[in-house]
Design an enzyme around this catalytic site. Structure first.
Site, PDB file in Angstrom:
ATOM      1  N   SER A   1      37.913  39.901  31.241  1.00 34.44           N
ATOM      2  CA  SER A   1      36.523  40.264  31.019  1.00 34.44           C
ATOM      3  C   SER A   1      36.072  39.793  29.654  1.00 34.44           C
ATOM      4  CB  SER A   1      36.364  41.782  31.133  1.00 34.44           C
ATOM      5  OG  SER A   1      35.017  42.161  31.004  1.00 34.44           O
TER       6      SER A   1
ATOM      7  N   LYS B   1      31.573  45.776  32.108  1.00 34.16           N
ATOM      8  CA  LYS B   1      30.757  46.940  31.764  1.00 34.16           C
ATOM      9  C   LYS B   1      29.405  46.956  32.469  1.00 34.16           C
ATOM     10  CE  LYS B   1      32.913  47.802  27.283  1.00 34.16           C
ATOM     11  NZ  LYS B   1      33.300  49.208  27.455  1.00 34.16           N
TER      12      LYS B   1
END
Length: 333
Positions: free
Chosen positions: A312, A62
């Site tokens: 992630s 992100k």
């Protein structure tokens, strides 16, 4: 907008925005590695390529979106700052970018707060506000705070600049591995999945994008299935997937390009985290392993194919890591 239909929603976001974001991010982030994991391939029964976003400075993909958004703000907008709600990784992306661009950043966190993520947010200079028991309540409070002080409210998913920034990781991945058959992506708010769909449709139309969410928080899944923005009970322990409503921008992109949407349970996510740890030497929090859980759930249909997942979220709490080590190991395919 819960209850809105998605069939004719006009979203002005294309591959050009992703390519522009790649130019912006070149001054801030290097490309992350993507390569095969042979032991994981053996366990899954198909060739698995990992895109390693856990090596980002915030531990999650992100950060790309936050940098792209702050880069596009004027000096005056940065002075007034940004406000958003987050369980951690989206907030870190804004905090990191705000520090790089000299902007004020305020993040509203719902309870219970992950201490690992809270510590990281403070480290990047964010002001933390703990409010509410879920992301929807925290988001409403963040919007109110932004209105009071003149800051820019940043929606965690319905922000084209975030989607375009995140899309740069899929541009890297699909350029390096143009012959992928499948791309599995986790969904909370859906910015990552939406950007994956957007990029794959343009640069790798033969690659099928499969979304993954948990049965305990299935609002995005049900919004996609029904074609309407719906709310659903939000009970997952997987923080990054703990969203109880569908979001308009991301859902519209998913409706256009997504191949399928899978549901897995929280225990399947923990098993996938353990498999990444033992078979790929990779630490991921739950949201960062959900894509692998989805891949494993349909492994019997993937023999002979090449599939990719994005690893992630290197921000798992000690309690979460303890539950991962207690998960049931997966048997080889």
């Amino acid at each position: 907008m819960v209850g809105a239909t998605l069939e004719n929603m006009d979203i002005d976001l294309g591959i050009g925005a992703v390519r522009a974001a790649r130019t912006v991010l070149a001054d801030h982030l290097p490309a992350t590695p993507s390569w095969a994991a042979p032991a994981l391939t053996e366990a899954a029964g198909c060739q698995v390529v990992l895109k390693h976003e856990e090596v980002q400075p915030t531990g999650a993909f992100k950060v790309r979106g936050g940098l792209n958004l702050l880069a596009g703000m004027s000096p005056e907008q940065r002075r007034r700052g940004v406000v958003s709600a987050s369980t951690g990784n989206h907030g870190q992306s804004l905090a990191y970018a705000s520090r790089r661009f000299g902007a004020r950043c305020q993040i509203v966190l719902p309870e219970p707060v992950n201490p690992t993520k809270a510590r990281a947010l403070r480290g990047w200079g964010a002001e933390l506000v703990v409010y509410g028991q879920d992301m929807e309540t925290a988001g409403a409070h963040a919007r109110e705070l932004a209105g009071r002080g003149g800051a820019r409210f940043v929606h965690p998913a319905d922000e084209p600049a975030l989607i375009a920034g995140v899309g740069t990781l899929y541009l890297e991945l699909l350029t390096a591995h143009p012959d992928l058959d499948y791309l599995f992506v986790p969904v909370g708010g859906g910015s990552g999945a939406a950007s994956a769909c957007l990029v794959a449709a343009s640069v790798a139309p033969g690659c099928r994008v499969i979304a993954v969410q948990t049965t305990a928080s299935r609002a995005a899944h049900d919004s996609w299935r029904t074609g309407e923005l719906v709310s659903r009970p939000n009970r997952t322990a997987v923080e990054g997937l703990a969203i109880g409503i569908g979001y308009a921008t991301t859902q519209a992109l998913l409706r256009r390009h997504l191949t399928d949407f899978l549901l897995v349970d929280d225990e399947q996510v923990r098993v996938a985290q353990l498999l990444l740890l033992t078979h790929a030497h990779t630490l991921a929090e739950g949201a960062g392993a959900a894509a692998l859980a989805g891949l494993l759930s349909m492994a019997d249909r993937l023999a002979g194919t090449r599939a990719a997942i994005v690893v992630s979220g290197g921000n798992a709490s000690p309690a979460e890591l303890g539950s991962v080590l207690g998960a049931r190991p997966v048997a080889a395919a």
